[in-house]
Design an enzyme around this catalytic site. Structure first.
Site, PDB file in Angstrom:
ATOM      1  N   ASP A  34       0.846  -1.194   0.000  1.00 50.12           N
ATOM      2  CA  ASP A  34       0.000   0.000   0.000  1.00 50.12           C
ATOM      3  C   ASP A  34       0.880   1.243   0.000  1.00 50.12           C
ATOM      4  O   ASP A  34       1.808   1.347   0.814  1.00 50.12           O
ATOM      5  CB  ASP A  34      -0.850   0.052   1.281  1.00 50.12           C
ATOM      6  CG  ASP A  34      -2.075  -0.851   1.208  1.00 50.12           C
ATOM      7  OD1 ASP A  34      -2.234  -1.561   0.208  1.00 50.12           O
ATOM      8  OD2 ASP A  34      -2.874  -0.830   2.171  1.00 50.12           O
ATOM      9  N   LYS A  91      -8.236   0.593  -5.142  1.00 50.84           N
ATOM     10  CA  LYS A  91      -9.425   0.010  -4.518  1.00 50.84           C
ATOM     11  C   LYS A  91     -10.692   0.742  -4.919  1.00 50.84           C
ATOM     12  O   LYS A  91     -10.717   1.975  -4.963  1.00 50.84           O
ATOM     13  CB  LYS A  91      -9.300   0.089  -2.987  1.00 50.84           C
ATOM     14  CG  LYS A  91      -8.198  -0.780  -2.387  1.00 50.84           C
ATOM     15  CD  LYS A  91      -8.216  -0.636  -0.861  1.00 50.84           C
ATOM     16  CE  LYS A  91      -6.988  -1.230  -0.210  1.00 50.84           C
ATOM     17  NZ  LYS A  91      -6.957  -2.704  -0.291  1.00 50.84           N
ATOM     18  N   GLY A 163      -5.226  -3.039   8.773  1.00 50.43           N
ATOM     19  CA  GLY A 163      -4.938  -1.883   9.620  1.00 50.43           C
ATOM     20  C   GLY A 163      -4.718  -2.218  11.074  1.00 50.43           C
ATOM     21  O   GLY A 163      -4.703  -1.319  11.917  1.00 50.43           O
ATOM     22  N   GLY A 245      -0.238  -3.709   3.924  1.00 50.16           N
ATOM     23  CA  GLY A 245      -0.911  -2.417   3.904  1.00 50.16           C
ATOM     24  C   GLY A 245      -0.216  -1.436   4.807  1.00 50.16           C
ATOM     25  O   GLY A 245       0.785  -0.812   4.446  1.00 50.16           O
TER      26      GLY A 245
END
Lengths: 304, 214
Positions: A34, A91, A163, A245
């Protein structure tokens, strides 16, 4: 899977299953990172990422920020496309056909219909067969993976819990998919009708899994990978590659950690290499205990 | 090389990243043994090598750091037969047109252009005539594929598509911009492994092939 939407480019047939699922095959054994801007994208490429995921906020920031999370600004995505030569993913919200069309018009290399963003449709995912650009979708179990593939997904990733920096959900989902595959493989032809019903998955895809012992498309792991050892663990559990991410750019030394995770993904079965690359990486991202999130805080339950 | 090795040569597949298992399946179908190459030591005892599709920047960085890239270059310059598809073709090229510097194996007198046909939405499949493997044409799957911009006198272009060279060979190397390993067509792999067999049959028993023998 079908080639209904295959188009005719100047050179040959575009958007065929072979072309869409084929790119995921080329990503195998790699790390998809990411990134939120061109500078991070270059750091990722220089660290050996096989692709980058362009998004305005990494999942940990989305959690902190709250509110509705949407597709990123096309300008920011285009800036990242200009910055690197490796594939660029982006996304769209679950079920948001138009965000997906926008990403395709930007010539995004892979569209992630992602639970990290706020779902746009509570009942349906995008009909991904209608696109030339390939899609990757999250899954927590075999039935969910096969539903996404039936809709046209050309790559699957376990959802994990994005996350959090906590790999436990990624592990759960990878094992659940693997166990599902084992169960189908050992079942009889009669039992597969019942399994298809129970898993809410198309019979022909259940039968394909039974005959081949794997998903029809490449399966990566995502959602909570924060260390080189986490990445190697997911490869050990059968992932064909990893998405990282928040784990890289929320850590203290992103270039070194990015590089270390790439090395650990290639050399996942060589503990000496994983040990070497893990040395002196400074702090990983702060992790979150999954139980602290509560039901409402989970991203993995988005989609069906 | 023993008779067994000569009939079932051992082919390494570079396994830094990319479509490794697809090449292993194709090589097994044409009677070769395979092993994965992640470190310089893994090159011992190989009769040939495949560099698969994947991301050439990842290959160069990961293989460069460990010394594998130098070891590959030395073995290939020394005559180890090699087949490269897509990113593998890029790795074997002496130069990249219009791109920044990136670590390569090099050694083949071709200049390639990366992502020459465009981004993924322009990736395509099409029939590609490859006369050296015979009729019918091969189904070429081109994924963010390169093409060969120019080739030197030591190189024979063996396939073209859309006015561009997309496959070539020299004395020890075969390269393709497309992915025969994603189809069931094994003719290019067979041509490669047959070449390895012929080379082995005409060669002395080398020390490192003994070390690597199973």
């Amino acid at each position: 899977m079908n080639d209904d939407v295959a188009g005719n480019g100047a050179q040959g047939a575009t958007g065929t299953d072979a072309v869409k699922a084929g790119l995921a095959r080329m990503l195998k054994g790699g790390v998809i990172m990411d990134v939120v801007d061109a500078e991070q994208a270059r750091i990722a490429e220089d660290a050996g990422a096989c692709a980058v995921m362009a998004l305005e906020r990494i999942p940990a920031e989305i959690r902190r920020h709250g509110g509705v999370a949407r597709m990123s600004d096309p300008e920011m995505i285009m800036g990242i496309q200009e910055a690197v030569t490796i594939p660029v993913m982006a996304k769209c919200r679950i079920g948001h056909h138009v965000e997906a069309q926008v990403l395709q018009s930007l010539e995004i290399d892979y569209i992630d219909e992602s639970e990290v963003l706020t779902p746009a449709d509570e009942a349906s995912h995008v009909d991904k067969r209608a696109f030339t650009a390939p899609f990757v979708c999250g899954a927590t179990n075999l039935g969910e993976a096969l539903r996404r593939i039936a809709e046209g997904a050309a790559m699957i990733r376990t959802k994990g819990e994005a996350g959090t920096g906590n790999v436990v959900e990624a592990v759960r989902h990878m094992k659940t998919i693997t166990q599902g595959i084992r169960r189908v493989v050992t079942s009889t032809a009669e039992e597969r009708f019942a399994i298809a019903k129970e898993m809410a998955a198309p019979l022909e895809l259940v039968e394909w899994v039974g005959a081949n012992g794997r998903l029809p498309v490449v399966n990566f792991s995502a959602g909570g990978i924060a260390t080189p050892a986490d990445a190697a663990l997911m490869m050990y559990l059968g992932a064909e590659g990893v998405f990282v991410g928040s784990g890289i750019f929320m850590s203290e030394d992103p270039p070194a950690r990015a590089r270390a995770i790439v090395e650990a993904t290639t050399h996942w079965d060589d503990p000496a290499v994983v040990a070497r690359v893990s040395r002196g990486l400074r702090e990983a991202m702060p992790g979150i205990e999954i139980g602290e999130l509560g039901e409402a805080g989970l991203l993995q339950t988005r989609g069906w | 090389m023993s008779a067994e090795q000569a009939s079932r040569p051992r082919i390494g597949v570079l396994a830094v990243q990319g479509a490794v298992s697809e090449h292993e399946d194709a090589l097994a179908d044409v009677g070769a043994r395979t092993s994965r190459v992640r470190a310089a030591d893994d090159l011992q005892g190989l009769d040939g090598l495949v560099i698969p599709g994947g991301e050439s920047t990842t290959f160069g960085l990961v293989a460069g750091e460990s010394g594998l890239l130098d070891a590959l270059r030395a073995r290939i310059d020394d005559g180890l037969p090699v087949l490269g598809t897509c990113a593998g073709m890029i790795m074997l090229a002496d130069g990249i047109a219009g791109g920044g510097p990136q670590p390569l194996v090099g050694g083949m007198d071709i200049v390639v252009r990366r992502n020459a046909w465009g981004r993924q939405v322009r990736s395509f499949e099409a029939d590609v005539a490859v006369p050296v493997v015979g009729e019918p044409p091969m189904r070429g799957i081109f994924i963010r594929a390169p093409w060969i911009e120019s080739a030197g006198p030591s190189v024979e272009v063996i396939a073209e598509h859309g006015g561009h060279a997309v496959a070539a060979r020299d004395a020890t190397r075969i390269v393709a911009a497309f992915h025969p390993e994603l189809t069931g067509d094994r003719r290019l792999h067979r041509m490669f492994v047959d070449g390895v067999r012929e080379r082995g049959a005409g060669q002395q028993h080398e020390e490192d092939t003994v070390v690597g023998a199973q």
